[in-house]
Design a protein around this motif. Structure first.
Motif, PDB file in Angstrom:
ATOM      1  N   ALA A   1       0.837  -1.204   0.000  1.00  0.00           N
ATOM      2  CA  ALA A   1       0.000   0.000   0.000  1.00  0.00           C
ATOM      3  C   ALA A   1       0.873   1.257   0.000  1.00  0.00           C
ATOM      4  O   ALA A   1       0.626   2.203  -0.759  1.00  0.00           O
ATOM      5  N   ALA A   2       1.904   1.246   0.829  1.00  0.00           N
ATOM      6  CA  ALA A   2       2.735   2.452   0.972  1.00  0.00           C
ATOM      7  C   ALA A   2       3.540   2.745  -0.289  1.00  0.00           C
ATOM      8  O   ALA A   2       3.878   3.898  -0.567  1.00  0.00           O
ATOM      9  N   ARG A   3       3.829   1.706  -1.066  1.00  0.00           N
ATOM     10  CA  ARG A   3       4.588   1.931  -2.318  1.00  0.00           C
ATOM     11  C   ARG A   3       3.828   2.874  -3.251  1.00  0.00           C
ATOM     12  O   ARG A   3       4.440   3.580  -4.046  1.00  0.00           O
ATOM     13  N   ARG A   4       2.519   2.847  -3.140  1.00  0.00           N
ATOM     14  CA  ARG A   4       1.729   3.751  -4.006  1.00  0.00           C
ATOM     15  C   ARG A   4       1.996   5.219  -3.651  1.00  0.00           C
ATOM     16  O   ARG A   4       1.647   6.117  -4.406  1.00  0.00           O
ATOM     17  N   LEU A   5       2.590   5.435  -2.499  1.00  0.00           N
ATOM     18  CA  LEU A   5       2.899   6.814  -2.082  1.00  0.00           C
ATOM     19  C   LEU A   5       4.264   7.279  -2.579  1.00  0.00           C
ATOM     20  O   LEU A   5       4.623   8.444  -2.422  1.00  0.00           O
ATOM     21  N   TRP A   6       5.037   6.377  -3.173  1.00  0.00           N
ATOM     22  CA  TRP A   6       6.383   6.746  -3.602  1.00  0.00           C
ATOM     23  C   TRP A   6       6.385   7.905  -4.603  1.00  0.00           C
ATOM     24  O   TRP A   6       7.194   8.828  -4.465  1.00  0.00           O
ATOM     25  N   PRO A   7       5.491   7.917  -5.597  1.00  0.00           N
ATOM     26  CA  PRO A   7       5.496   9.063  -6.516  1.00  0.00           C
ATOM     27  C   PRO A   7       5.204  10.377  -5.775  1.00  0.00           C
ATOM     28  O   PRO A   7       5.822  11.411  -6.049  1.00  0.00           O
ATOM     29  N   ALA A   8       4.274  10.321  -4.808  1.00  0.00           N
ATOM     30  CA  ALA A   8       3.972  11.534  -4.021  1.00  0.00           C
ATOM     31  C   ALA A   8       5.211  11.964  -3.240  1.00  0.00           C
ATOM     32  O   ALA A   8       5.481  13.170  -3.086  1.00  0.00           O
TER      33      ALA A   8
END
Ligand SMILES: C[S@@+](CC[C@H](N)C(=O)[O-])C[C@H]1O[C@@H](n2cnc3c(N)ncnc32)[C@H](O)[C@@H]1O
Length: 414
Positions: free
Chosen positions: A138-145
């Motif tokens: 789930a947290a990987r989806r925050l990498w671009p942010a």
């Protein structure tokens, strides 16, 4: 080239004197936040709790999520003599939860920018800001942010402080779409890489992706000393070498490598002209005179690899070693400590000592990487010396043929 970052820039360096104790900066914190490989949270937390308690701290409250572990201390603590998160084995990244400003709502980049001055005021001495997120699904989806926020924060630290060798790193860790942990660490005590994850690109010339493991290990453990400690003309042995990724990494730095495996090497390694393939058993092969480097990536029980590495060190057969321990599931921390003890005991029995470090690197999966520097071996290095054979560029040379015949010429079993 498989490396993108320059040799000396932007890497957490785990040289002996640099990562044990980090004395700069004084950090008031309510706990630690640690990032690790998903699936290794228990080990990560257990190792950190042992560290904390070993420094006289009371029992922390532990929370774990995918790719992270959080310790909350019974009361606010000032950083003791200096803890280094870089020196922890299972944590890729770590920071103190900055007292009073930890766990903030994340309401987008603008909100962070607006509250940043308040956070910087609460933690004087910040010279660098790093935005990151755990490695869970789930947290990987925050990498671009994270990347875009990192860009927007460019220039947020005053120019006078930026690039300073001393000071603190402010960690903004996006835990979920709605929560950011605000932490801090001395510059040398945490990784300057988001999540502690290096950006390495797999080269098409490399015989295997395993090459990245050794690339990362050399950068992590040697840092800017890499070019001094790995020089053209040095000699290395690679145990469990096939298809040849590790041998290729060493040969590209100009080392002459004897690549020991039961199986064949790939062309990439042989084409370097510096790799000499040897069909032999990695457990019993011994060089006839000491080499600069031993590397070992054999798929084998960790205690057996530890014993083998310890034996090479005790006999003075290598000066430095990088090796992988393939950890079984179960109590991996206990297994690691067991292997550490085996190596140290082996060396002590020969009157030597060592610098010994381990890290669960990004390119490691179920294994850990060990780094050993042999010191003061007064034991039993082989007496015979002879110029090593040049690379032969052909497969399948049998054990013993390097010196013209097994035991008689210096290949000894056990
Ligand atoms: C993970 S692979 C090594 C990959 C290699 N480091 C690379 O970068 O391409 C493990 C290797 O260990 C070898 N191996 C396992 N036991 C061995 C032994 N007793 N002697 C020699 N090689 C062994 C296997 O044949 C296999 O090629």
């Amino acid at each position: 080239m498989s490396q993108i970052l320059p040799e000396t820039q932007g890497w957490p360096v785990c040289g002996r004197r640099r990562c044990d104790r980090v004395s700069r900066g004084s950090v008031a914190g309510s706990g630690w936040l640690l990032l690790c490989r998903p699936g290794f949270e228990a080990e990560c937390a257990a190792e950190a709790v042992a560290q904390w308690r070993g420094r006289g701290g009371g029992a922390p409250q532990v929370t774990r999520g995918e790719g992270w572990a959080r310790l909350r201390f019974p009361r606010t603590a000032l950083e003791p003599a200096g803890v280094s998160f870089v020196a922890l084995v299972f944590a890729r990244q770590g920071c103190w939860l900055a007292d009073g400003i930890e766990t903030q709502p994340f309401d987008g980049p603008q909100g962070v920018l607006e509250r940043l001055p308040q956070w910087l005021a609460a933690v004087p001495g910040v010279t660098e800001i790093l935005v990151e997120a755990p490695d869970g699904e789930a947290a990987r989806r925050l990498w671009p942010a994270c990347r875009s926020l990192q860009e927007r924060l460019e220039g947020a630290v005053s120019p006078a402080r930026r690039g300073s060798q001393e000071g603190l790193r402010l960690h903004l860790v996006l835990m979920t779409t709605g929560e950011v942990e605000v932490g801090v660490a001395p510059l040398e005590g945490s990784s300057p890489l988001a999540g502690g994850i290096p950006r390495l690109r797999h080269s098409r010339e490399a015989p295997s992706r395993s090459a990245l493991k050794l690339e990362e290990a050399l950068k992590f453990f040697l840092g800017e000393e890499g070019s001094r400690l790995l020089r053209p003309g040095m000699r290395a042995v690679d145990l469990g070498a096939a298809p040849g990724g590790w041998s290729w990494v060493l040969a590209r730095r100009g080392l002459q490598v004897v690549a020991v495996d039961n199986g064949p090497l790939g062309r990439g390694a042989l084409d370097t002209g510096l790799v000499d393939p040897l069909r032999a058993d990695g457990y019993t092969y011994r060089p006839e005179r000491p080499v600069d480097w031993l590397v070992c990536d054999m798929v084998a029980p960790p205690a057996r690899v530890a014993k083998l590495v310890g034996l090479w060190a005790r006999r003075g057969l290598c000066r430095r070693a990088v090796f992988n321990l393939k950890l079984p599931s179960g109590d991996r921390l206990a297994e690691l400590r067991r292997c550490e003890t085996i190596i140290r005991r082996e060396l002590a029995a020969g009157g030597g000592s060592c610098e010994l470090r381990f890290k669960h690197l990004y390119h490691d999966r179920e294994e850990l990487t060990g780094y050993l520097v042999v010191e003061g071996v007064v034991g039993n290095p082989p007496a015979r010396t002879r110029t090593p054979p040049g690379p032969r560029g052909r497969q399948g040379r049998k054990a013993g043929s390097e010196a013209g015949g097994g035991r008689r010429r210096g290949h000894r079993a056990g």
